[in-house]
Design an enzyme around this catalytic site. Structure first.
Site, PDB file in Angstrom:
ATOM      1  N   ASP A 223    -148.453  -1.558 149.093  1.00  0.00           N
ATOM      2  CA  ASP A 223    -147.870  -2.922 149.057  1.00  0.00           C
ATOM      3  C   ASP A 223    -147.585  -2.999 150.725  1.00  0.00           C
ATOM      4  O   ASP A 223    -146.503  -3.316 151.034  1.00  0.00           O
ATOM      5  CB  ASP A 223    -146.560  -2.918 148.354  1.00  0.00           C
ATOM      6  CG  ASP A 223    -145.851  -4.301 148.444  1.00  0.00           C
ATOM      7  OD1 ASP A 223    -146.704  -5.192 148.334  1.00  0.00           O
ATOM      8  OD2 ASP A 223    -144.729  -4.191 148.165  1.00  0.00           O
TER       9      ASP A 223
ATOM     10  N   LYS B 105    -129.198   2.965 150.245  1.00  0.00           N
ATOM     11  CA  LYS B 105    -129.906   1.922 149.375  1.00  0.00           C
ATOM     12  C   LYS B 105    -129.278   2.517 148.014  1.00  0.00           C
ATOM     13  O   LYS B 105    -129.516   3.636 147.382  1.00  0.00           O
ATOM     14  CB  LYS B 105    -131.479   2.125 149.266  1.00  0.00           C
ATOM     15  CG  LYS B 105    -132.052   1.370 148.366  1.00  0.00           C
ATOM     16  CD  LYS B 105    -133.689   1.661 148.533  1.00  0.00           C
ATOM     17  CE  LYS B 105    -134.572   0.851 147.661  1.00  0.00           C
ATOM     18  NZ  LYS B 105    -136.109   1.149 147.714  1.00  0.00           N
TER      19      LYS B 105
ATOM     20  N   GLY C 234    -130.587  -3.974 143.944  1.00  0.00           N
ATOM     21  CA  GLY C 234    -129.548  -3.220 144.568  1.00  0.00           C
ATOM     22  C   GLY C 234    -129.397  -3.753 145.825  1.00  0.00           C
ATOM     23  O   GLY C 234    -129.844  -4.829 146.212  1.00  0.00           O
ATOM     24  N   LYS C 235    -128.548  -3.190 146.412  1.00  0.00           N
ATOM     25  CA  LYS C 235    -128.170  -3.414 148.056  1.00  0.00           C
ATOM     26  C   LYS C 235    -128.371  -2.539 149.016  1.00  0.00           C
ATOM     27  O   LYS C 235    -128.396  -1.324 148.368  1.00  0.00           O
ATOM     28  CB  LYS C 235    -126.728  -3.995 148.030  1.00  0.00           C
ATOM     29  CG  LYS C 235    -126.542  -5.140 147.166  1.00  0.00           C
ATOM     30  CD  LYS C 235    -124.760  -5.595 147.369  1.00  0.00           C
ATOM     31  CE  LYS C 235    -124.643  -6.596 146.220  1.00  0.00           C
ATOM     32  NZ  LYS C 235    -123.098  -6.929 146.150  1.00  0.00           N
ATOM     33  N   VAL C 236    -128.598  -2.549 150.033  1.00  0.00           N
ATOM     34  CA  VAL C 236    -128.616  -1.645 151.222  1.00  0.00           C
ATOM     35  C   VAL C 236    -127.656  -1.937 152.148  1.00  0.00           C
ATOM     36  O   VAL C 236    -127.183  -2.908 152.569  1.00  0.00           O
ATOM     37  CB  VAL C 236    -129.949  -1.579 152.127  1.00  0.00           C
ATOM     38  CG1 VAL C 236    -130.072  -0.657 153.101  1.00  0.00           C
ATOM     39  CG2 VAL C 236    -131.134  -1.789 151.034  1.00  0.00           C
TER      40      VAL C 236
ATOM     41  N   GLY D  33    -128.844  -5.557 153.708  1.00  0.00           N
ATOM     42  CA  GLY D  33    -129.836  -6.253 152.315  1.00  0.00           C
ATOM     43  C   GLY D  33    -129.385  -6.384 151.373  1.00  0.00           C
ATOM     44  O   GLY D  33    -128.714  -5.440 150.586  1.00  0.00           O
ATOM     45  N   GLN D  34    -130.131  -7.365 150.565  1.00  0.00           N
ATOM     46  CA  GLN D  34    -129.981  -7.261 149.108  1.00  0.00           C
ATOM     47  C   GLN D  34    -131.497  -7.469 148.392  1.00  0.00           C
ATOM     48  O   GLN D  34    -131.823  -8.354 148.900  1.00  0.00           O
ATOM     49  CB  GLN D  34    -129.133  -8.170 148.900  1.00  0.00           C
ATOM     50  CG  GLN D  34    -128.571  -8.156 147.272  1.00  0.00           C
ATOM     51  CD  GLN D  34    -127.300  -9.081 146.986  1.00  0.00           C
ATOM     52  OE1 GLN D  34    -126.679  -9.545 147.756  1.00  0.00           O
ATOM     53  NE2 GLN D  34    -127.097  -9.569 145.823  1.00  0.00           N
ATOM     54  N   GLY D  35    -131.565  -7.007 147.507  1.00  0.00           N
ATOM     55  CA  GLY D  35    -132.881  -7.201 146.538  1.00  0.00           C
ATOM     56  C   GLY D  35    -132.562  -7.401 145.045  1.00  0.00           C
ATOM     57  O   GLY D  35    -131.254  -7.501 144.749  1.00  0.00           O
ATOM     58  N   THR D  36    -133.334  -7.435 144.210  1.00  0.00           N
ATOM     59  CA  THR D  36    -133.106  -7.918 142.754  1.00  0.00           C
ATOM     60  C   THR D  36    -132.225  -6.817 142.134  1.00  0.00           C
ATOM     61  O   THR D  36    -131.627  -6.873 141.252  1.00  0.00           O
ATOM     62  CB  THR D  36    -134.433  -7.840 142.116  1.00  0.00           C
ATOM     63  OG1 THR D  36    -135.456  -9.022 142.985  1.00  0.00           O
ATOM     64  CG2 THR D  36    -134.408  -8.390 140.676  1.00  0.00           C
TER      65      THR D  36
END
Length: 435
Positions: A133, A40, A23-25, A18-21
């Site tokens: 959250d 992560k 970083g990446k996993v 996966g990828q977020g704002t």
């Protein structure tokens, strides 16, 4: 990060998960143990630019504080000049969000996940940690359908409260957030998490959000007034539970202890629901449920001798591989002990009563089959009291001894010098012992 690269000479890095704002996993494998993990990777420069370093530090401290079978485990944290790396438990089953998108869940299956979620939140709250959250995207599944609460980046510790004892930062995804949080007033972290759990429960069974409107202001108004309608197929017990959880007044909203006592929550789960859920439901999802994170209940009614019937996710913490206390320096600070036995339940209970008599402990039995043991003399912190609970996990029994009052060091000494040696004839495996 290139595929097949090695991180810190400890992990072989594989495919991106996966990828977020920030970083990446990645999927990775521990070189020494062969264990699958998720790495992560967080870009230091990006989080420094937006001032999120404290939030990252908070996430690390929280994940080290919270260790539970239904909370995604943090194994270690590593860093280079440019990146921070979290080595996390690998949840092979992916997001619960994706499972819900593929197929509707019946109430029995939803109860399975909800019980695990409530168990995790109950544990977190007892440690002064509030998630803030909770949503299906932050609920992961392992290969055994065990729920894993993840993403504690927005979590608040009890220490972050103001003098009024309330939290004051609005966090979370609007569709799952409690009305008192949206109003930006002080709020109880535990009550806010309970509301989010209620929204998740609704979505699990209905396959759409209880509060949904294209106009965000209208959606906020619906949340503030708890304006929602249950589908016809909801059972009366489920409707009653949701009515108590989705109460816009936090002072009268159901607590976790009340949720656990509710009729819907206490219904036993058929083991087949855990073993056969994946790929066996043919209902198709048609409604959106994404808005603009156990140990299972020990309150199930069983046949005499009133033992609890546990499933795979209940006993995952017995595995030596999941005993992470050594990572955080608390191996000798435990307040509970677990062991398995192959003896009949009656024999185990007789042995526990014999032990109590030999140690001059007062014995009482509760309605749900728990033996309560207590010393007759005062210790450093009052009388030492512990609960002995026997659960059936075919083909063996699981026995949990938990200190409920008194000094922890006195409990540890009694456990080491008196209790464990006296029970050696019925012990098959003891938690933490090397296999």
């Amino acid at each position: 990060m290139e595929e097949r690269s090695v991180l810190m000479e400890r992990y072989v890095i594989g495919r991106q998960l996966g990828q977020g704002t920030f970083g990446k996993v990645y999927y990775a494998r521990n070189l020494s143990s062969g264990q699958s993990v998720a790495i992560k990777m967080i870009d230091k420069e990006k989080i420094l630019k937006v001032g999120l370093m404290e939030q990252i530090k908070r996430e690390i401290s929280i994940m080290r504080l919270v260790r539970h079978p239904n909370v995604l485990q943090l194994f270690e944290v590593m860093a280079t000049k440019s990146n921070i790396y979290f080595a996390l438990e690998y949840a092979k089953g992916g997001e619960l969000f994706h499972k819900m998108a593929r197929a509707k869940l019946n109430e029995e299956s939803a109860r399975n996940y909800f019980q695990q979620l409530i168990s995790a939140m109950d544990y977190c709250h007892s440690r002064g940690v509030y998630h803030r959250d909770l949503k299906p995207e932050n609920l992961l599944l392992d290969e055994n359908e065990t729920l894993k609460v993840s993403d504690f980046g927005l979590s608040a510790l009890a220490e972050s409260r103001r003098q009024d004892g309330l939290l004051h930062t609005a966090c979370g995804t609007p569709a799952y957030v409690a009305p008192e949080v949206l109003s930006r007033k002080g709020y109880s972290g535990s009550k806010a998490d309970v509301w989010s759990c209620g929204v998740i429960l609704f979505v699990l069974v209905a396959n759409y959000l209880p509060f949904h409107d294209r106009n965000i202001i209208q959606m906020y108004r619906k949340i503030a007034k708890a304006e929602y309608r249950c589908p016809r197929h909801f059972s009366a017990e489920l409707k009653e539970l949701l009515y108590g959880i989705l109460d816009p007044d936090p002072s009268t909203r159901m607590s976790i202890s009340r949720i656990k006592r509710s009729a819907w929550y206490r219904k036993p789960i058929a083991i087949s629901a855990l073993n056969n859920e994946t790929g066996k439901k043919s209902c198709t999802s048609e409604a959106p449920f994404s808005g603009p994170t156990i140990c299972i209940s020990s309150e199930r009614n069983q046949e005499p001798p009133n033992l609890h019937n546990l499933n795979a996710f209940d006993i995952i913490s017995l595995s030596t591989g999941f005993d992470l206390s050594g990572l955080f320096g608390e191996r000798y600070g435990r307040r509970e002990s677990l062991f398995t036995s192959r003896k009949p339940a009656a024999a185990v209970l007789v042995k526990l009563k014999e032990l109590a008599k030999a140690l001059n402990l007062k014995v009482t039995k509760t309605d749900n089959g728990v033996l309560k043991l207590a010393t007759t003399k005062e210790g450093r912190k009052g009388r030492l009291e512990l609960d002995a609970e026997v659960s059936e996990v075919a083909p063996f029994l699981l026995v949990e001894l938990k200190k409920t009052n008194g000094d922890t060091l006195e409990y540890q000494r009694m456990m080491k010098e008196d209790i464990r040696p006296s029970l050696k004839d019925i012990i098959w495996t003891w938690q933490g012992d090397q296999q």
